[in-house]
Design an enzyme around this catalytic site. Structure first.
Site, short mmCIF file in Angstrom:
data_model
loop_
_atom_site.label_atom_id
_atom_site.label_comp_id
_atom_site.label_asym_id
_atom_site.label_seq_id
_atom_site.Cartn_x
_atom_site.Cartn_y
_atom_site.Cartn_z
N LYS A 265 0.82 -1.22 0.00
CA LYS A 265 0.00 0.00 0.00
C LYS A 265 0.85 1.27 0.00
O LYS A 265 0.42 2.31 -0.49
CB LYS A 265 -0.94 0.01 1.21
CG LYS A 265 -2.17 -0.89 1.03
CD LYS A 265 -3.09 -0.76 2.21
CE LYS A 265 -4.46 -1.34 1.91
NZ LYS A 265 -5.43 -1.13 2.97
N ASP B 216 -10.57 3.14 1.30
CA ASP B 216 -10.82 2.61 2.65
C ASP B 216 -11.55 3.64 3.52
O ASP B 216 -12.46 3.29 4.28
CB ASP B 216 -9.50 2.24 3.35
CG ASP B 216 -9.00 0.87 2.94
OD1 ASP B 216 -9.82 0.05 2.46
OD2 ASP B 216 -7.80 0.60 3.11
P1 NAP Z 1 -1.25 -3.00 10.03
O1 NAP Z 1 -0.86 -1.86 9.16
O2 NAP Z 1 -0.34 -4.16 10.20
O3 NAP Z 1 -1.56 -2.37 11.50
C1 NAP Z 1 -2.00 -3.16 12.57
C2 NAP Z 1 -1.98 -2.35 13.87
O4 NAP Z 1 -2.39 -3.23 14.93
C3 NAP Z 1 -0.61 -1.82 14.27
O5 NAP Z 1 -0.75 -0.65 15.04
C4 NAP Z 1 -0.09 -2.96 15.14
O6 NAP Z 1 0.92 -2.59 16.04
C5 NAP Z 1 -1.33 -3.32 15.90
N1 NAP Z 1 -1.26 -4.66 16.45
C6 NAP Z 1 -0.95 -5.81 15.80
N2 NAP Z 1 -0.98 -6.85 16.68
C7 NAP Z 1 -1.30 -6.33 17.88
C8 NAP Z 1 -1.46 -6.90 19.17
N3 NAP Z 1 -1.30 -8.21 19.39
N4 NAP Z 1 -1.78 -6.08 20.20
C9 NAP Z 1 -1.93 -4.75 20.00
N5 NAP Z 1 -1.78 -4.15 18.79
C10 NAP Z 1 -1.47 -4.94 17.75
O7 NAP Z 1 -2.64 -3.62 9.57
P2 NAP Z 1 -3.87 -2.84 8.87
O8 NAP Z 1 -3.74 -2.89 7.41
O9 NAP Z 1 -3.98 -1.52 9.55
O10 NAP Z 1 -5.10 -3.80 9.26
C11 NAP Z 1 -5.57 -3.89 10.58
C12 NAP Z 1 -6.84 -4.77 10.61
O11 NAP Z 1 -7.87 -4.13 9.88
C13 NAP Z 1 -6.65 -6.15 9.96
O12 NAP Z 1 -7.38 -7.09 10.70
C14 NAP Z 1 -7.29 -5.99 8.58
O13 NAP Z 1 -7.80 -7.21 8.05
C15 NAP Z 1 -8.43 -5.03 8.93
N6 NAP Z 1 -8.86 -4.25 7.76
C16 NAP Z 1 -10.17 -4.35 7.41
C17 NAP Z 1 -10.63 -3.61 6.34
C18 NAP Z 1 -12.08 -3.73 5.96
O14 NAP Z 1 -12.43 -3.35 4.83
N7 NAP Z 1 -12.93 -4.20 6.84
C19 NAP Z 1 -9.77 -2.79 5.60
C20 NAP Z 1 -8.42 -2.71 6.00
C21 NAP Z 1 -7.98 -3.45 7.09
P3 NAP Z 1 2.45 -3.08 15.75
O15 NAP Z 1 2.92 -2.26 14.58
O16 NAP Z 1 3.13 -2.80 17.03
O17 NAP Z 1 2.37 -4.55 15.41
#
Ligand code: NAP
Length: 294
Positions: free
Chosen positions: A74, A110
């Site tokens: 991304k 998004d």
């Molecule tokens: P990302 O860029 O990897 O960010 C994830 C965030 O969650 C980071 O701040 C990460 O912190 C934190 N995190 C990960 N594991 C954790 C834990 N065990 N405890 C506390 N914090 C934790 O991922 P993303 O793209 O933002 O996606 C996040 C979620 O949203 C995913 O489940 C994805 O499938 C969902 N999503 C859904 C949609 C939709 O259309 N519904 C769209 C986009 C994303 P660290 O950096 O410290 O690991």
């Protein structure tokens, strides 16, 4: 059917569990358009650099008509594009690429997808919002909420990540964005102001079924609504505990459909049936166990 064959696709890594091919294939059929939507797995950089350039060149030359982008590209596609829409620039990430002549435009659906589904699933009154997690999806959510005049707190386990997000969004919004640690002691004092909690961490996903991002032992604010971006499973542990406490809550399948519908319209100029897209996901869910990613 029109004569045009649409060649659409998704770049990311890994893509085995992506729902986007199912959603966009249903969208094409619902609009009676010919074509296909294919996954193009491209490894993270630097390994995937050449493959990324090749596929973007295919889009530039008209071999492909439109691409979605998911983790881990991304942000890495940004320097390879000619223009970014204001929203993609503000969020700092691209999830949709379209072509204008021979130029590539990076967009991000998004934010709008989240706002649309938030409004139709929960229709909350604007107030105080707490976003858990500070990664890519959180950026889109925080920017959207802040542009919609919510007072926003971002909580992350690494405070510097939330602070960096808050600082970058604060320069673009009038509503304030603050950063805190994802800990009970930091969240508890602000709970009286919170009317919406958004989970933007992967906690609760199929690989992490029983996990909840909400700190153990901290009561949920009595009048908050919960939006969990996780969409597999259809009911997460966080949503379940919110419902048990009498709170309205939803998972993120609606956002997934909305962001896809927006991208589809940008590529084809047509509005696909969201109920057909949702039905295709449900039919797939019935057959397999999926995990996150667009
Ligand atoms: P990302 O860029 O990897 O960010 C994830 C965030 O969650 C980071 O701040 C990460 O912190 C934190 N995190 C990960 N594991 C954790 C834990 N065990 N405890 C506390 N914090 C934790 O991922 P993303 O793209 O933002 O996606 C996040 C979620 O949203 C995913 O489940 C994805 O499938 C969902 N999503 C859904 C949609 C939709 O259309 N519904 C769209 C986009 C994303 P660290 O950096 O410290 O690991």
């Amino acid at each position: 059917m029109s004569g045009k064959q649409f060649a659409l696709g998704l770049i990311g890594w890994p893509l085995e569990h992506s729902l986007s091919p199912v959603i966009h294939t249903a969208a094409l059929r619902s609009c009676e358009l010919q074509g296909e939507y294919l996954p193009y797995p491209i490894p993270p950089l630097p390994e995937g650099a050449q493959a990324l350039r090749v596929i973007l060149d295919d889009l530039r030359r008209g071999k492909i008509d439109g691409l979605n982008v998911t983790i881990p590209h991304k942000q890495s596609v940004v320097p390879l594009l000619d223009h970014l829409t204001p929203v993609a620039r503000a969020i700092g990430a691209v999830n949709t690429i379209l072509r204008d002549g021979r130029e590539l435009i990076g967009d991000n659906t998004d934010m709008q997808g989240f706002l649309r589904d938030l409004s139709s699933a929960l229709s909350p009154r604007v107030g105080g919002a707490l976003v858990l997690g500070a990664g890519g999806a959180a950026r889109a959510v925080v920017y959207g909420l802040c542009k919609s005049k919510w007072k926003v707190w971002v909580a992350s386990r690494r405070l510097d990540q939330a602070t960096e997000l808050a600082n970058s969004i604060n320069s673009m919004c009038i509503s304030p964005v603050s950063s805190i640690s994802l800990e009970a002691g930091e969240i508890e004092p602000i709970t009286p102001e919170i009317t919406l909690i958004v989970n933007a961490t992967p906690l609760g996903m199929a690989s992490n079924l029983d996990a909840s991002p909400w700190p153990l032992g901290l009561p949920l604010p009595w009048d908050a609504m919960i939006y969990d971006l996780v969409y597999v499973p259809q009911e997460t542990a966080f949503v379940r505990s919110a419902n048990k406490n009498g709170l309205r809550a939803t998972t993120g399948l609606g956002m997934l459909i909305e962001q896809a519908a927006l991208a589809f319209e940008l590529w084809t100029g047509q509005q696909a049936s969201k109920s057909v897209m949702r039905g295709a996901v449900k039919a797939t869910d019935a057959q397999t166990n999926r995990s996150g990613g667009i």
